[in-house]
Scaffold this motif. Structure first.
Motif, mmCIF file in Angstrom:
data_model
loop_
_atom_site.group_PDB
_atom_site.id
_atom_site.type_symbol
_atom_site.label_atom_id
_atom_site.label_comp_id
_atom_site.label_asym_id
_atom_site.label_seq_id
_atom_site.Cartn_x
_atom_site.Cartn_y
_atom_site.Cartn_z
ATOM 1 N N THR B 636 59.043 -64.370 8.532
ATOM 2 C CA THR B 636 58.061 -63.608 7.747
ATOM 3 C C THR B 636 58.702 -62.928 6.539
ATOM 4 O OG1 THR B 636 58.431 -61.572 8.988
ATOM 5 C CG2 THR B 636 56.735 -63.059 9.826
ATOM 6 N N GLY B 637 60.013 -62.785 6.542
ATOM 7 C CA GLY B 637 60.690 -62.086 5.453
ATOM 8 C C GLY B 637 60.639 -60.577 5.581
ATOM 9 N N LEU B 638 60.034 -60.063 6.650
ATOM 10 C CA LEU B 638 59.965 -58.610 6.799
ATOM 11 C C LEU B 638 61.344 -58.053 7.153
ATOM 12 C CD1 LEU B 638 56.653 -58.087 8.802
ATOM 13 C CD2 LEU B 638 57.076 -57.514 6.408
ATOM 14 N N ILE B 756 62.767 -55.353 -2.677
ATOM 15 C CA ILE B 756 63.038 -56.686 -2.130
ATOM 16 C C ILE B 756 61.880 -57.000 -1.199
ATOM 17 C CG2 ILE B 756 64.656 -58.076 -0.802
ATOM 18 C CD1 ILE B 756 66.797 -55.869 -1.526
ATOM 19 N N THR B 757 60.984 -57.901 -1.625
ATOM 20 C CA THR B 757 59.761 -58.139 -0.850
ATOM 21 C C THR B 757 59.992 -59.243 0.187
ATOM 22 O OG1 THR B 757 58.940 -59.858 -2.323
ATOM 23 C CG2 THR B 757 58.403 -57.583 -2.915
ATOM 24 N N PRO B 758 59.100 -59.331 1.176
ATOM 25 C CA PRO B 758 59.203 -60.429 2.145
ATOM 26 C C PRO B 758 59.204 -61.798 1.466
ATOM 27 C CG PRO B 758 57.634 -58.791 2.913
ATOM 28 C CD PRO B 758 58.029 -58.389 1.529
ATOM 29 N N GLU B 759 58.413 -61.914 0.397
ATOM 30 C CA GLU B 759 58.390 -63.207 -0.304
ATOM 31 C C GLU B 759 59.742 -63.496 -0.939
ATOM 32 O OE1 GLU B 759 53.943 -62.426 -1.936
ATOM 33 O OE2 GLU B 759 54.740 -64.430 -2.275
ATOM 34 N N LEU B 762 61.985 -64.817 1.799
ATOM 35 C CA LEU B 762 61.693 -66.203 2.166
ATOM 36 C C LEU B 762 62.141 -67.171 1.075
ATOM 37 C CD1 LEU B 762 58.245 -66.111 4.016
ATOM 38 C CD2 LEU B 762 60.563 -65.936 4.939
#
Lengths: 287, 771
Positions: B636-638, B756-759, B762
């Protein structure tokens, strides 16, 4: 707060009559957690508020393993959250209400209100759709009942017509050997709107997945089912590979948009991850 | 709140300092009795609202208020045609180098989407809102610039006529030490990176609010939520053409400021003018959306950082260019640019540095002062690049940072020699207490129980100055009065943003004077009554005002003892005073209470003892190292920050729980900056995309990690009371690079930006797979 007329009908018939007469600009008030904010932020032109809290019978909550759930339009998310029977029999719905807004909001907000708001990202809708819930509606033509999956026509839009009031939700009893999961994806652990929500309810009999429903939130104009992904799993002995393939299929069946919360690509990717996780966990729950 | 760990060193026998006494404002806060500006009411109160532009860059060709004025309940409408045309600083340090003189109360030009263009006073908020819709505006739109690059492109439209031109807020700040070319020539390897910082906002709990009321003598009483009451007084007096004693600024409780509430935000002037015109009190309160649109954010930035390293880990050259995006007005850009650029001379030792800092106007909301003041950005880049160097060298990053840590005698960013070895102490303590080496080398990154999770550990460092010297030559003042019953009143101009500053000041007074904490009460927040104060910012309240309070209390102690000496018929030097009792040090049974010493006796009236303390500091530096564990979900990139051990050197801790509260709050904000918070502007038209707390994601209590705070008293500074230094800004600085470094440790991906986002996670993982 803008000025509005306030009405307090004592019966459904009176409320329906009022809504019919007052026309556009008249809104049902139950929990008010969306409506009052929308009035204050000037997102909705409200001339009349029809408070249904004086109408008897709408605050009932009935739950049993044999009869399923029935709850009225005034039952708050907090009451659902605090029902240990619901937590045991419908952990999907329990997780959905537990992650809805804040404690204060949950003590005010009604689940039927959350449904009627018809937000594609509403937490309570995917688990109820996956569990084949029905919504009961009172209107000028009498009482009708419709599958929740068919209640929504678009973001913020439902099949409710003028003078109609959603009065309650009925959820069928959980089948023997069934598992149900709701997974919410967001940036925060609480006080969050779902970027994606996935609900899976499945029945297992003699080692196979005898029935399954997958409901996807926040990836379409309404909460969506993923019928092709469901068909891949229905009647099969589930393996991790099959579950992954069905999760990929669910990605193909959703229609997410890009907005400030997330890109469409990311939402689609999360449908895959969450569907796989939710099916796997639902399967585990049947054991 | 976890109780912080304060290792006990040899120290003076304190009785009040160093104790987490019950805050003197806590009952009012928890019972709801405390008055915030919006709680204050007046008969005949009118409600003010601001009409905001729906274009980002334009000339106002016509503005018609007739329909609004005709609405029942509307008492006044102001446009640029009705208000004094006075070019002011917005940010109220008129005589300092921090701020920019580029704002009018209302202008016929619009420079960002959401800028105030008119103001209404009406008998209700709803009527005022309705009136805003009735104001008709025609714009001649101008081409806009919405990012650093387009603002600096040749031929870019100019946002201001003032300033050095080319959309620069100030001439570039240049710092050069040593020989950079030579340093790079000696390097065994060079690291170069471009770093970018987003646009976090302070999101203080209490939206900006003020109320203005004029009396019959044409004196303005002005309630406002500000960190700088005397600066508000100064700026209002200047713009309205009043002497300072005709403007009384009042501020009681505050719901945070984080630096941003040093500015005036346009509504203060308008509120005062609407009240003057209507001869009625007027209140103006921002909506939450307005705190974004018309508030002050951290400066978005781009940093080009290049450093040369020797094989042994020595940094032999550093070349940095930092560009801050100021938004439509300069606000604190000169201060932020100067402080942030100079910060890069230090933290990690390097003899050859060449730094350039710029601030650029764009047609976006205004960036201003915000906790960490330009340094958050600079040290994010510097600390991450140190981690990269450690990786290249095959060294442990904490060891490399320790090797290069700034220390005693090194020249600080302010130009002073550093006092003590605070940063080394923080790193050393944390390496052991966090079990850093074992965590990094012996713990698997995979968690078998959670196949999608990768764990990682990171460390980040920072230092930050207490006081704004040398940018501003500051002064702290305190008046301490001994009442005849032995109770004490401290008068201070220091604002109480919610930090517990007044408690710390009362502790200092009680300790120095020799009375109980409970016997000291604090009067604050009234510019007609309390001594002048520059404002609560720059991590300096305890350091600067605390020193002034200590001076005043010390003088008062001497005066009280002198009076007691007469009564006891002993020399003053023989006396001691503890917990409000004065006694002969060699014969503690012989003594009297302060009340007995002060009170009237046999026709002699009570003494009136008042002392003041004034203090002009230079600067001290506080230090911190933050050790962090993260868990990254690679599907999920979390990113989940699981554990933080902040180790801070604050010289001398006055109130451990309050200091730990500052640290925990800074970590919470810093986690937000690094992972979730970004105020987004549409780069094609300047519109705000998430001006509200639904889509601007601050971490909340459920998102907080386990925090084990350690407060060291490793490097006391002679400038502060008993060596105390600031703690307000420090904790938000080190957490960011610590998280970024921990993410790298977890998944091997390096990020040079925030949030730094989950996207982003990923994407980086997908790129790794392709390689």
């Amino acid at each position: 707060m803008r000025r509005f007329e306030y009405h307090e009908p004592a019966s459904l018939a009176e409320a329906s009559e009022l809504l019919l007469c007052l026309g556009e600009g008249a809104f049902v008030f139950a929990g008010g957690t969306d409506l009052l904010v929308e009035i204050r932020e000037r997102l909705r032109r409200v001339h009349h508020i029809v408070n249904i809290k004086r109408i008897p019978g709408l605050d009932e909550l009935m739950i049993s393993a044999e009869g399923g759930i029935w709850f009225g339009a005034l039952v708050t998310a907090g009451r659902i959250e605090r029902s240990s029977e619901i937590a045991r029999l419908y952990p999907n719905l329990h997780d959905a209400v537990r992650n809805l807004g804040s404690i204060q909001v949950r003590n005010r907000a009604t689940v039927v209100g959350n449904i009627c708001r018809a937000s594609p990202s509403a937490d309570t809708i995917p688990p109820l759709v996956a569990d084949s819930a029905e919504i009961e509606i009172f209107g000028p033509g009498g009482t009708r009942r419709t599958a929740l999956a068919e209640f929504f026509t678009g973001p913020g839009r439902t099949t409710l017509s003028r003078g109609e009031i959603a009065t309650g939700i009925r959820v069928p009893p959980p089948a023997e050997g069934s598992g149900r999961v709701y997974l919410k994806h967001g940036r925060r652990k609480a006080m969050e709107l779902a970027t994606v929500g996935v609900a899976v309810s499945l029945n297992r009999s003699r080692g196979t997945c005898s029935d399954i429903s997958i409901a996807l939130g926040a990836v379409g104009p309404t909460v969506l089912r993923a019928p092709k992904a469901e068909a891949m799993l229905r009647g099969a002995v589930l393996s991790p590979e099959m579950i992954s393939a069905a999760a990929n299929q669910a990605m193909a069946e959703c229609t997410p948009i890009s907005n400030v919360r997330s890109s469409a690509d990311y939402r689609r990717a999360m449908v895959g991850v969450l569907t796989r996780r939710a099916v796997t966990r639902a399967l585990e729950a049947t054991a | 709140m976890n109780k912080p760990h304060v290792p006990v060193e040899a120290r003076r026998a304190f009785t009040i300092v160093g104790q987490s006494v019950r805050r003197n404002d806590v009952l009012e806060k928890v019972t709801g009795e405390g008055l915030y500006t919006a709680d204050i009411n007046r008969p005949g109160l009118l409600f003010g609202k601001i009409k905001r532009s729906n274009v980002a860059h334009a000339k106002i060709s016509r503005i018609d208020t007739s329909k609004a004025l005709a609405l029942l309940g509307v008492k006044a409408v102001l446009t640029h045609e009705d208000v004094p045309r006075f070019l002011h600083y917005g940010s109220p340090h008129p005589r300092s180098a921090s701020c920019t003189r580029d704002q009018y109360i209302l202008d016929d030009k619009v420079r960002f989407w959401g800028e105030g263009i008119a103001a209404v006073a009406a008998t209700s908020e709803e009527i005022a809102d309705e009136a805003l819709d009735l104001i008709e505006v025609d714009y001649e739109e101008l081409p806009g610039v919405f990012d650093i690059d387009s603002a600096q492109a040749p031929g870019a439209p100019l946002i201001h006529e003032v300033g050095p031109g080319s959309n620069l807020v100030l001439p570039p700040v240049r710092v050069e030490r040593g020989d950079v070319e030579n340093g790079f020539a000696e390097a065994d390897f060079v690291l170069e990176g471009v770093f970018e910082g987003g646009r976090p906002v302070p999101a203080y709990m209490e939206p900006n609010v003020c109320m203005a009321d004029w009396d019959g003598s044409n004196k303005l009483t002005f309630w406002t939520s500000t960190q700088t009451a005397f600066m508000v007084r100064g700026s209002l007096a200047e713009v309205l053409g009043l002497p300072l004693n005709k403007v009384r600024v009042l501020v009681d409780h505050m719901g945070g400021g984080f630096g941003a509430k040093q500015d005036l935000f346009q509504h203060e002037y308008l509120c005062a003018l609407l009240a003057r015109q209507t001869r009625r009190p007027v209140r103006m309160e921002f909506t939450r959306a307005e705190t974004f649109i018309a508030g002050r954010s951290r400066h978005p930035c781009r940093i080009l950082l290049k450093q040369g390293f020797r094989k042994d880990g020595t940094i032999c050259a550093r070349d940095m260019k930092i560009i801050y995006e100021s938004g439509a007005y300069g606000s604190h850009s000169p201060g932020v640019t100067t402080v942030g650029t100079n910060a890069a001379t230090s933290l990690y030792r390097c003899e050859n540095v060449r730094l350039e800092g710029c601030a650029v106007y764009t047609n976006t909301p205004i960036a201003g002062a915000f906790r960490g003041y330009g340094v958050v950005q600079a040290y994010y880049a510097l600390d991450i690049q140190m981690d990269e160097a450690a990786e290249r060298l095959g060294m442990d990053p904490a060891e490399l940072k320790l090797k290069n840590a700034v220390r005693e005698g090194d020249i600080a960013p302010s130009g002073h020699p550093i006092v003590g070895r605070g940063l080394e102490a923080c790193l050393k303590h944390g390496i052991t207490a966090f079990d850093w080496i074992a965590k990094r080398t012996e713990t698997p990154r995979n968690d078998p129980a959670q196949p999608a999770i990768r764990r990682g550990w990171g460390v980040g460092c920072e230092m930050h100055g207490s006081s704004a010297y040398p940018g501003i030559r500051e002064q702290g003042n305190a008046t301490v009065k001994m009442n005849e019953d032995g109770s004490v009143t401290l008068l201070t101009g220091a604002a109480g943003l919610g930090t517990g500053a007044h408690t710390a000041l009362a502790q200092i007074v009680a300790e120095e004077l020799g009375v109980t904490f409970e016997s000291v009460s604090v009067v604050h927040g009234d510019t007609d009554v309390v001594p002048w104060d520059i404002g609560a910012f720059a991590s300096h309240t305890t350091y600067l005002v605390g020193s002034a309070a200590k001076i005043a209390a010390g003088k008062l102690r001497a005066a009280v003892l002198a009076r007691a000496a007469e009564k006891l018929q002993t020399p003053t030097e023989a006396l001691d005073m503890v917990a409000g009792r004065i006694f002969i040090a060699d014969a503690p049974d012989r003594g009297l209470t302060v009340a007995d010493a002060m009170g009237p006796s046999k026709g002699i009236p009570a003494d009136h003892l008042i002392e003041t303390g004034s203090y002009t500091p230079t600067k001290s530096y506080s230090f911190a190292a933050h050790f962090v564990e993260v868990a990254v979900d690679i599907e999920t990139g979390l990113v989940d920050v699981r554990h933080v051990m902040p180790v801070h050197d604050v010289g001398r801790v006055i109130h451990p729980i309050a200091a730990a509260g500052q640290i925990e709050g800074g970590i919470q904000q810093g986690i937000g900056h690094t992972l979730t918070e970004d105020y987004l502007i549409d780069r094609t038209n300047g519109r705000s995309l998430n001006a509200g707390l639904v889509d601007y994601k601050m971490p909340l209590s459920m998102d907080m990690p386990k925090i084990e705070t350690v407060i060291l008293e490793a490097a006391p500074d002679p400038g502060g009371p008993w060596g105390a230094k600031g703690v307000g800004e420090d904790p938000i600085i080190a957490i960011g690079p610590a998280i970024a470094n921990a993410i790298h440790d977890a998944i091997g991906a390096r990020f040079h930006h925030y949030p730094i986002t989950p996207e982003d996670i990923l994407c980086a993982l997908a790129a790794q797979k392709k390689e």
